[in-house]
Design an enzyme around this catalytic site. Structure first.
Site, mmCIF file in Angstrom:
data_model
loop_
_atom_site.group_PDB
_atom_site.id
_atom_site.type_symbol
_atom_site.label_atom_id
_atom_site.label_comp_id
_atom_site.label_asym_id
_atom_site.label_seq_id
_atom_site.Cartn_x
_atom_site.Cartn_y
_atom_site.Cartn_z
ATOM 1 N N GLU A 1 0.795 -1.228 0.000
ATOM 2 C CA GLU A 1 0.000 0.000 0.000
ATOM 3 C C GLU A 1 0.831 1.285 0.000
ATOM 4 O O GLU A 1 0.348 2.331 -0.421
ATOM 5 C CB GLU A 1 -0.938 -0.004 1.210
ATOM 6 C CG GLU A 1 -2.051 -1.033 1.133
ATOM 7 C CD GLU A 1 -2.960 -0.825 -0.071
ATOM 8 O OE1 GLU A 1 -3.316 0.337 -0.370
ATOM 9 O OE2 GLU A 1 -3.291 -1.829 -0.733
ATOM 10 N N SER B 1 -57.973 -16.603 26.473
ATOM 11 C CA SER B 1 -58.089 -17.389 27.706
ATOM 12 C C SER B 1 -56.806 -17.447 28.522
ATOM 13 O O SER B 1 -56.813 -18.006 29.627
ATOM 14 C CB SER B 1 -58.540 -18.812 27.359
ATOM 15 O OG SER B 1 -59.845 -18.789 26.809
#
Length: 756
Positions: A176, A454
């Site tokens: 790089e 319920s």
């Protein structure tokens, strides 16, 4: 002449003034940029995500554990199965013997060193454990289940330069920025090459960024390609070189660089990239793996090793060649590395599995103690009660049911939710928020508010059973047609699901069979305020309207609310807040917050015991009796729930070691065609069949006695009478024996029936 001289003088003065202003602006800009670089770089605070972990698997002799479950846990943790275990993260399975090399890990209570253990499994249990220092208990490192990221979704593991292999540093610089150690932030030769190339291309087709410039761009600037932005980048790079050493710049770059995308999570820095691609610490990477990470710098998406393995391999080999050319790597060593495969696993096992529904609860509970910016930037470790094995089962069970319904066209667009907890601790072990278990969107387990039907009835019957002088499980209550005039003058007349009247029934049967008429009448007798008080004591904090229909579940709650409500029942009347988190640890390994179990006794043991007995009857003879063949010989208790027009299918139930709530429904609130028994119950049973280990033992309190009663009338009976059943009673409330049946009379009746 004088006029002309004056004009020239004014012109020159303006030019000098403009030049002076330009110089002052330049100096001001330089000072401003220098202050930014000087004040922020050395004290750079990356937004480091908080890491969320599951519970660690604790291994000890006698632990119920199958080889299949152990293999699944190790697979989720990223262990490599090898023939010879030598390194952390490796494992070997030989029949019923397992060797595991556990990596070093910072737990909330200790930094555990790497160690090799050997386990023997026999008949679903750990029969032998060999470990360093002969420890009786060892822990596998917990599974990473997600992170709490900054708004930009960047994630990273910070590393210091001495934690990075020198070979990786050398390869990165060679590829790089080969002049990194010689330039002062910018490369004049690189700029010259870029200018020539850009002139040929007629635009910005090539840059000349050094590592320093790339770091400046990532830290402070936008990625746009303009002359002004490039000039600013170059100037700031020079300033950075004046204030920071090459080592500091390289370390900053290695923590900042973008190296991949894991869904919405951006992978930054070599530390996290090493874990993401190889599930290894950076120092444990081979040379070829180091080169692959450097290859990704030029384009993490373009060279993605899972999507483009051939392209990634070619780029990796080029990286190695460049390192040799720049005298940063020996040619023979590089050639050997080039012959090595990429060294990554299949993406299905390497990619982090996401558990967004559970993470929602983690965030929700952390908000009480932490600011959002602290959670997303301070690199905290958050340890939870999450159990990946239970989660996997809950997900597959729900998805399987929904797929089955869609395949039969019985209910398109069906959705669902699951919450699993531990009865005695309130620890939340699994959450499923919808049919797409990986979707980090609407979480139905926490955010969907639906009528619970319920499931509310146990609160009504518990209110009655707390008054043991008036109500017992054997108290006859009427299930005849019922009508109540409301305050506004309207009439409310609920009907049973089977549209039948059942006359007088025992109280426990009314709950077991979920009779609406009996429950509505009982609720009116008890008083709505008393029932609402019971609901609140069970742990429901939501505002519930005081209307008669709440006795039948006309209240909108989330599955999380329901799980909290049933948690109090499953724990024997002790309210325990549902808890996802066990502790929070900072980046130095120090515990910031512990979350102990908080227990409050809210109901007496006798009333809860009798209620739990009735909820067991639900599974034996009532609306959930399908569990008798879905879970044979495994005692559980629970309640089905079905709302009007079959819009919602619910089941909530528990054993001794697990509680779970399952909801099925549609987001548009249209009918599902499913009752609680035909829908949610099947998912629940599937989860418990695979994961529950301890059947329910409803331990009898001291003030409970057992008595025989007639199952039709509730009067006291001898045990040998027809229809005699054994029920628990609070001492002193049991009915006096009224029905007597001799054995002789029963034999005579049998012979008479035989002769007829």
């Amino acid at each position: 002449m004088l006029h002309k001289y004056t004009t020239i003088h004014k012109y020159i003065s303006k030019r000098w003034a403009a030049l002076l202003i330009l110089i002052m602006v330049a100096i001001g800009t330089l000072i401003y940029l220098d202050s930014i670089v000087n004040s922020t770089f050395k004290d750079k605070q990356w937004s480091v995500a908080s890491t969320v972990y599951a519970r660690p698997l604790e291994i000890y002799e006698g632990l119920p554990l199958t080889l299949a479950d152990l293999r699944e846990e190790m697979t989720l943790l990223g262990y490599h199965f090898v023939s010879n275990v030598n390194k952390p993260g490796e494992a070997l399975i030989e029949r019923n013997k397992v060797t595991i090399f556990i990596p070093q890990f910072q737990f909330s209570d200790e930094l555990a060193a790497a160690q090799k253990i050997k386990i023997t499994l026999t008949n679903g249990f750990v029969s032998a454990l060999e470990s360093n220092e002969n420890k009786a208990l060892v822990r596998l490192q917990p599974l990473f289940i997600g992170g709490i990221y900054p708004s930009h979704n960047e994630d990273r593991i910070l590393v210091q330069l001495d934690e990075v292999p020198v070979s990786l540093q050398e390869i990165l610089v060679a590829v790089e920025d080969k002049d990194f150690y010689d330039h002062y932030g910018i490369s004049l030769r690189g700029i010259g090459r870029a200018v020539i190339a850009n002139i040929k291309q007629g635009g910005f087709s090539q840059g000349a960024s050094t590592l320093t410039q790339q770091l400046i761009k990532n830290y402070y600037l936008t990625p746009e390609q303009t002359l002004i932005r490039k000039a600013q980048e170059a100037l700031m790079a020079i300033l950075l070189e004046l204030h920071a050493s090459k080592a500091q710049i390289l370390e900053g770059y290695m923590n900042e660089v973008y190296l991949g995308q894991d869904g919405p999570r951006a992978i930054h820095g070599f530390g996290l990239a090493s874990q993401y691609y190889f599930k290894k610490n950076l120092m444990h990477l081979s040379l070829s793996q180091q080169a692959l990470l450097v290859a990704l710098v030029r384009g993490a998406s373009y060279y993605n090793p899972w999507r483009n393995p051939e392209r990634a391999l070619k780029r990796r080999n080029l990286v190695l060649d460049i390192a040799v050319r720049e005298n940063r790597l020996d040619a023979d060593v590089a050639e050997s590395a080039k012959q090595t495969p990429l060294g990554i696993g299949d993406r299905s096992t390497s990619k982090t599995k996401r558990y967004p529904a559970y993470l929602d609860l983690v965030r929700k509970q952390l908000q009480n103690d932490y600011k959002a910016e602290d959670l997303s930037s301070n690199g905290l470790s958050i340890f939870t009660h999450f159990n990946p094995l239970i989660q996997e089962t809950a997900e597959s069970s729900l998805v399987k049911m929904i797929a089955k319904q869609k395949k039969s066209n019985a209910s398109a667009n069906l959705q669902g939710a699951v919450i699993v907890t531990q009865p005695n601790t309130g620890a939340v072990t699994a959450i499923v928020g919808g049919s797409n278990t990986q979707y980090a969107g609407f979480n139905r387990a926490i955010d969907a508010r639906r009528q619970i039907g319920s499931l509310m009835k146990p609160a009504v019957y518990l209110t009655a059973l707390e008054n043991s002088e008036q109500y017992t499980l054997a108290t006859p209550i009427s299930d005849a047609a019922y009508e109540q005039t409301l305050e506004n003058g309207d009439s409310w007349s609920p009907k049973n699901y089977d549209l039948k009247d059942h006359g007088d029934v025992l109280l426990y049967k009314a709950l077991a069979h979920s009779y609406n008429q009996a429950t509505a009448r009982l609720g009116n007798e008890l008083g709505l305020d008393n029932i609402l008080s019971t609901i609140k004591r069970l742990g429901v904090d939501s505002d519930i309207p005081a209307v008669p229909a709440i006795t039948l579940g006309a209240a909108e709650l989330s599955p999380l609310d329901v799980a909290q409500m049933y948690q109090t029942i499953s724990s024997g009347g002790f309210y325990t807040p549902l808890l996802a988190i066990s502790s929070v640890v900072d980046a130095r390994g120090e515990v910031l917050t512990s979350y102990p179990i908080d227990i409050q006794k809210r109901f007496n043991s006798s009333s809860i015991y009798t209620l739990r007995h009735a909820l067991q009857a639900v599974t034996h003879e009532g609306s959930a009796k399908a569990l008798q063949w879905l879970l044979p010989d495994f005692a559980v208790a629970g309640k089905t729930g079905t709302t009007n027009d079959l819009r919602d299918s619910w089941f909530a139930g528990f054993s001794d070691d697990m509680q779970a709530v399952v909801w099925l429904g549609r987001d548009d609130n249209k009918t599902t065609g499913l009752t609680g028994s035909s829908g949610a119950l099947r998912v629940w049973a599937d989860i418990f069949k695979a994961r529950a280990q301890q059947p329910l033992q409803n331990l009898t309190p001291k003030n409970i006695t057992l008595g025989w009663v007639d199952s039709e009338t509730g009067v006291g009976s001898e045990d040998n009478c027809d229809n005699a059943i054994l029920l628990p009673f609070v001492s002193g409330s049991e009915p006096k024996q009224e029905k007597r049946c001799s054995t002789t009379d029963k034999v005579i009746d049998w012979f008479r029936n035989l002769s007829n």
